[in-house]
Motif scaffolding. Structure first.
Motif, PDB file in Angstrom:
ATOM      1  N   PRO A 271      -9.803  12.969  28.078  1.00 26.89           N
ATOM      2  CA  PRO A 271      -8.593  12.858  27.251  1.00 26.89           C
ATOM      3  C   PRO A 271      -8.908  13.073  25.773  1.00 26.89           C
ATOM      4  N   ALA A 273      -9.237  12.501  21.980  1.00 25.17           N
ATOM      5  CA  ALA A 273      -9.455  11.322  21.145  1.00 25.17           C
ATOM      6  C   ALA A 273     -10.031  11.782  19.815  1.00 25.17           C
ATOM      7  N   GLY A 291      -3.192   8.635  13.114  1.00 19.85           N
ATOM      8  CA  GLY A 291      -2.154   7.609  13.137  1.00 19.85           C
ATOM      9  C   GLY A 291      -0.961   7.912  12.259  1.00 19.85           C
ATOM     10  N   GLY A 444      -4.047  15.529  27.734  1.00 24.61           N
ATOM     11  CA  GLY A 444      -3.049  14.566  27.270  1.00 24.61           C
ATOM     12  C   GLY A 444      -2.339  14.971  25.999  1.00 24.61           C
ATOM     13  N   ARG A 459      -0.634  15.313  18.886  1.00 22.43           N
ATOM     14  CA  ARG A 459      -0.273  13.979  19.392  1.00 22.43           C
ATOM     15  C   ARG A 459      -0.652  13.891  20.858  1.00 22.43           C
ATOM     16  N   GLY A 461      -2.945  10.894  23.758  1.00 23.45           N
ATOM     17  CA  GLY A 461      -3.970   9.883  23.965  1.00 23.45           C
ATOM     18  C   GLY A 461      -3.770   8.668  23.085  1.00 23.45           C
ATOM     19  N   ALA A 462      -4.813   7.852  23.004  1.00 20.14           N
ATOM     20  CA  ALA A 462      -4.727   6.598  22.258  1.00 20.14           C
ATOM     21  C   ALA A 462      -4.663   6.816  20.754  1.00 20.14           C
ATOM     22  N   SER A 463      -5.045   8.004  20.286  1.00 24.75           N
ATOM     23  CA  SER A 463      -5.094   8.237  18.842  1.00 24.75           C
ATOM     24  C   SER A 463      -3.727   8.424  18.226  1.00 24.75           C
ATOM     25  N   GLY A 464      -2.720   8.699  19.045  1.00 24.38           N
ATOM     26  CA  GLY A 464      -1.427   9.044  18.469  1.00 24.38           C
ATOM     27  C   GLY A 464      -1.532  10.396  17.781  1.00 24.38           C
TER      28      GLY A 464
END
Length: 615
Positions: A271, A273, A291, A444, A459, A461-464
């Motif tokens: 994914p 990141a 972010g 993702g 945009r 994954g967890a990073s936004g």
């Protein structure tokens, strides 16, 4: 694994299904094509019913055309219409009645297709022209017409089984000598592999029966004009080797050839990141923020259209693009308020649900729209003109995001993300689709934004959101190759296929990061350029190929080095072009000689061969 030993059962089941629902007429053909690796390329057909050599022949327009033939021409399952070079046949539209052998009533045969050199012709009885799916007869170089298929749709299925496995599959060929040394081969064939349930395929002075087994189709050619009496085509190398072990256990000299065309190369990535400071190993991008939201408003979903699956708008909202589940792209240009001038247009561009859209205005009164679908196809078009007939690009997985912008130093740019984690970025300012770079960012990716300051916002994954600052110089090194290529008069240069218009595009694609794309381009360049008498297009191609090889701007350095060596294999004195070509390669040799100790075996071997050919 697909057991073609049970294909006759599938054929009987398909016949019953068509009796119950004629809409299932092409279902088995669709399955077979997909099983052997044919993929719908996207876009519009490149060959239509009225195309071909015999467009001026006057037919009998009073005869109806069978429903099955009309359906085939209109069907997206018709792989011939999208890729005619897979088949090497001519089509005839409307079908042309010719004198035939049928004794009762109208004895003519309506020819709808011919083998490429007219050794065979295929047609249906004129007396059955009103039937939905008439039987098919074949003429093999004389006046005798033989039964070929129980129906027109089964003939087209049989034609696909004759042509596609040899192109997309692994292949082993047994010679007449192999069968003479081991006469039991044919006994083993009939004992181990059932026939496919299709009649013999008739050709000039010969015929062939198809047999099937696990992931293999075996062609037994019979007659005086058969080059290879036994051909084994397999969906995998292992399947062909297993069949050879049964058919010719003592055939140690038999080799397996790879497919003529490889499937798309998909990536296996984690994914996506990102962290601030991350950068590409080739310095093509660097993460400057994570972010933070990208500038500009998000596109609002159009509420007045059903089945919306994707939407986008340009910076000021003057162009709104919407894609739907039926593959239709809708564009609205202009204000919708009082006094505002509004233009709306819709195009059915895709045969799969639209998954991403984007748009931009590269100039006044110009709207460029790009759309992608669940099958991995990209289409591009200007709203003041018809969409381009072919796909802009296609990969074997869904498009997940698109973005476009006009960059101040280079012009329009486009970014596309696919489900396997690849993001491809094009420099459209070069005026072609061949200057691109691949960024394996990770899976993702749900949304992309490209801003005029050269920042790609990602945009997923967890990073936004993450902001990737692009370096256009490092990103699009192929721009330098394009600038050099534009100096050559390709319209006046010649290759093995005539004018060399295609050559610069293939050179650029040989520099793509996608090894499958680059390898296909290298193979095509070999077909276009390598000739014993020389080709003037090689005088433009060789310096550009050398640039790709020496600077490492290609994933197929070995292939291109060997191509350069083959270009130097011409014999002096055969032609002026050959002499000029050999002189040029000798001038390039000192530059390429620096790679003589390269770690890639293919590069070293290519340089050594170039040395020998230039000696």
């Amino acid at each position: 694994m697909i057991d073609y030993g049970r294909f006759a059962d599938r054929l009987r089941a398909a016949r019953q299904a068509v009796l119950a629902d004629p809409g299932r007429r092409w279902a088995l053909l669709d399955e077979v094509q997909r099983e052997w690796g044919y993929v719908d390329p996207g876009g519009e057909p490149v060959w239509g019913p009225g195309d071909g050599e015999n467009v001026d022949v006057v037919s009998d327009l009073s005869l109806p055309v069978p429903a099955a033939l009309t359906e085939w021409w209109r069907s997206p399952v018709n792989s011939f219409a999208y890729r005619p070079r897979l088949y090497w046949v001519h089509t005839q539209w409307p079908p042309l009645p010719e004198d035939g052998p049928l004794p009762d009533g109208d004895g003519r045969v309506c020819v709808f297709m011919s083998e490429y050199e007219y050794c065979n012709q295929w047609g249906y009885p004129a007396a059955e022209a009103a039937h939905d799916d008439p039987r098919v007869l074949v003429r093999t170089g004389d006046d005798e017409w033989l039964p070929q298929a129980a129906s027109l749709s089964e003939f087209l299925l049989h034609l696909a089984l004759e042509r596609l496995p040899g192109h997309f599959g692994f292949t082993a060929c047994l010679t007449h000598g192999n069968l003479e040394r081991d006469p039991a081969v044919l006994d083993r064939l009939r004992a181990s592999y059932p026939d496919l349930g299709l009649p013999p395929w008739h050709e000039l002075g010969s015929d062939a029966v198809l047999y099937g087994g696990p992931d293999v189709v075996i062609r037994h050619g019979r007659g005086d004009y058969v080059d290879w009496p036994l051909i084994v085509n397999g969906r995998t190398r292992q399947a062909v080797e297993a069949a050879l072990a049964i058919l010719a256990p003592a055939g140690a000299d038999l080799s397996v050839s790879p497919p003529e065309e490889r499937p798309d190369r998909l990536l296996d990535l984690p994914p996506a990141a990102f962290a601030v400071g991350d950068e590409d190993a080739r310095e093509r991008w660097r993460v400057t923020s994570v972010g933070a939201e990208p500038p500009g408003p998000a596109a609002s979903r159009s509420a007045d259209l059903p089945n919306v699956t994707a939407h986008a708008a340009d910076e000021d909202g003057g162009v709104v693009v919407v894609g739907d589940a039926d593959g239709v792209v809708h564009v609205r240009v202009g204000a919708a308020g009082p006094g505002g001038r509004r233009r709306e247009v819709s195009e059915g561009l895709h045969r799969a649900p639209v998954t991403a859209v984007t748009c931009l205005r590269p100039g006044p009164h110009e709207e460029l729209v790009v759309s992608g679908d669940a099958a991995g196809v990209l289409r591009i078009w200007r709203t003041d003109d018809r969409p381009a007939a072919g796909p802009f690009d296609r990969r074997g997985t869904a498009v997940t995001a698109l973005a476009a912008a006009v960059l101040p130093d280079s012009g329009p740019a486009l970014a596309a993300a696919w489900a396997d984690g690849l993001v491809r970025v094009w420099d459209l300012g070069t005026g072609c689709s061949d200057v691109a770079a691949d960024l394996p960012l990770g899976t993702g990716v749900e949304e992309l934004r490209l801003t005029a300051d050269g920042v790609l916002w990602v945009r997923g994954g967890a990073s936004g959101w993450a902001a990737l600052c692009l370096d256009p110089v490092e990103l699009w090194v192929l721009r330098q190759v394009k600038e050099q290529a534009d100096r050559f008069p390709w319209d006046r240069l010649r290759c093995n296929r005539g004018p060399a218009h295609e050559v610069p595009s293939q050179i650029l694609r040989a520099g793509w990061d996608d090894e499958t794309v680059a390898a296909r381009a290298a193979e095509r360049l070999h077909e276009l350029l390598v000739h014993g008498h020389g080709a003037t297009a090689a005088l433009g191609a060789a310096p550009l190929l050398t640039m790709l090889v020496v600077r490492g701007w290609t994933p197929v350095r070995g292939r291109l080095t060997r191509l350069l060596a083959d270009l130097a294999s011409v014999r002096r004195g055969r032609s002026e072009a050959a002499d000029d070509q050999l002189d040029l390669l000798r001038e390039l040799l000192p530059t390429l000689r620096k790679l003589a100790d390269h770690p890639d075996d293919g590069v070293r071997e290519g340089v050594a061969e170039l040395e020998r050919n230039c000696a």
